[in-house]
Design an enzyme around this catalytic site. Structure first.
Site, PDB file in Angstrom:
ATOM      1  N   LEU A  77      49.063  35.603  70.680  1.00  0.00           N
ATOM      2  CA  LEU A  77      48.369  34.762  69.695  1.00  0.00           C
ATOM      3  C   LEU A  77      48.123  33.397  70.339  1.00  0.00           C
ATOM      4  CD1 LEU A  77      50.500  35.699  66.573  1.00  0.00           C
ATOM      5  CD2 LEU A  77      48.132  36.378  67.017  1.00  0.00           C
ATOM      6  N   SER A  78      47.280  32.571  69.719  1.00  0.00           N
ATOM      7  CA  SER A  78      47.004  31.272  70.342  1.00  0.00           C
ATOM      8  C   SER A  78      48.293  30.478  70.517  1.00  0.00           C
ATOM      9  CB  SER A  78      45.966  30.487  69.535  1.00  0.00           C
ATOM     10  OG  SER A  78      46.430  30.235  68.231  1.00  0.00           O
ATOM     11  N   GLU A  79      49.280  30.675  69.615  1.00  0.00           N
ATOM     12  CA  GLU A  79      50.551  29.968  69.762  1.00  0.00           C
ATOM     13  C   GLU A  79      51.715  30.815  69.263  1.00  0.00           C
ATOM     14  OE1 GLU A  79      49.579  26.323  71.506  1.00  0.00           O
ATOM     15  OE2 GLU A  79      48.419  27.172  69.869  1.00  0.00           O
ATOM     16  N   THR A  80      52.831  30.708  69.981  1.00  0.00           N
ATOM     17  CA  THR A  80      54.108  31.222  69.509  1.00  0.00           C
ATOM     18  C   THR A  80      55.069  30.045  69.435  1.00  0.00           C
ATOM     19  OG1 THR A  80      53.756  33.428  70.437  1.00  0.00           O
ATOM     20  CG2 THR A  80      56.030  32.787  69.992  1.00  0.00           C
TER      21      THR A  80
END
Length: 288
Positions: free
Chosen positions: A44-47
């Site tokens: 995902l774009s961020e974790t």
């Protein structure tokens, strides 16, 4: 290794809209390289990784935690939507008893508080400065071709370049604009620009939801071609549009395919409240 993990859609009240972030709760220290491996796996774009600051801390009762954010490619110094997602997991899934949470991050202490209509993030407000067109002409032409640009600003704190498109365009134009992110790394490889913001003045009211401004955000430099809804970009956009519109309270929409709404409130102390909803769509256990 077994880690509780969640996916929450941030800056939306409905599942499968807004910006998804993975949220990982760390009971114990995690090997440094595992953060990046997990972020790459989640893709995902961020974790986000929430960690206890003291061994006696408790995710349901403590009010202060460490927080780090990773894209599939690298660690980043600030991520608004993954902070909102982290707060949503703690408030709604872990049933944290506090009304306000503090996160210790690479961007200092960030606060998230529960509100009637969502979660409010207290973020730094980043000033923007005029940017000479010729210095970034190749980047602009590569990204958006001959699209008319009305204003160019740069945020040195975040290394984000802000392009305000001509007021002659409307929301539909921005939503459908084809942006070439594939070649941006070749055109801009000095490290000066880490994110590209395209923004447009909002249209007059009349609709049930009128917005003060629209935006889209691109960060191929950190492995994110287009980010669906971006809190950190709005810490820059808020500064710009507050000056342009003479407003401290604003309502914004990020025009990605998934789309997301943000409520904005500037403080006199150089910070900004960014408000949004969140929907937790997945919970489980990461095993390795």
């Amino acid at each position: 290794m077994k880690l509780p993990i969640f996916i929450a859609d941030a800056f939306t009240a409905r599942a499968f809209r807004g910006n998804p972030a993975a949220v990982c709760l760390l009971e114990n220290e995690l090997d440094e390289d595992m953060h990046q491996k997990i972020a790459r796996e989640m893709n995902l774009s961020e974790t986000a990784f929430i960690r206890k600051l003291h061994p006696t801390d408790n995710f349901a009762q403590s009010s202060c935690f460490g927080l780090r954010w990773f894209t599939p490619a690298s660690e980043v110094p600030l991520c608004g939507h993954a902070t909102l997602a982290s707060a949503a997991v703690l408030f709604h899934k872990i049933k944290n008893m506090n009304s306000t949470l503090t996160f210790v991050t690479l961007s200092g202490e960030l606060r998230a508080r529960q509100a009637e209509d969502g979660i409010v993030l207290d973020l730094p407000l980043y000033p923007v400065y005029p940017q000479d067109f010729h210095e970034v002409e190749d980047l602009i032409k590569t990204a958006i071709g001959n699209t008319l640009v009305q204003d160019i600003c740069y945020s040195p704190d975040t290394r984000k370049l802000l392009l305000r498109l001509s007021d002659t365009y409307n929301r539909s134009f921005l939503e459908n604009l084809k942006v070439n992110t594939e070649n941006l790394l070749q055109v801009e490889n000095t490290g000066k620009v880490k994110g590209l913001i395209l923004t447009l003045k909002g249209e007059p009211g009349g609709q049930s939801h009128s917005f003060d401004f629209y935006s889209r955000y691109f960060a191929p430099w950190v492995g994110v071609a287009e980010d669906p809804v971006t809190g950190s970009a709005h810490a820059v956009l808020s500064s710009y549009w507050s000056q342009q519109l003479g407003k401290k309270e604003m309502h914004a929409f990020q025009c990605s395919q998934r789309g997301g709404e943000l409520g904005i409130s500037l403080h006199p102390d150089g910070r900004v409240d960014i408000r949004g909803g969140a929907a937790v769509v997945l919970e489980g256990t990461l095993t390795a």
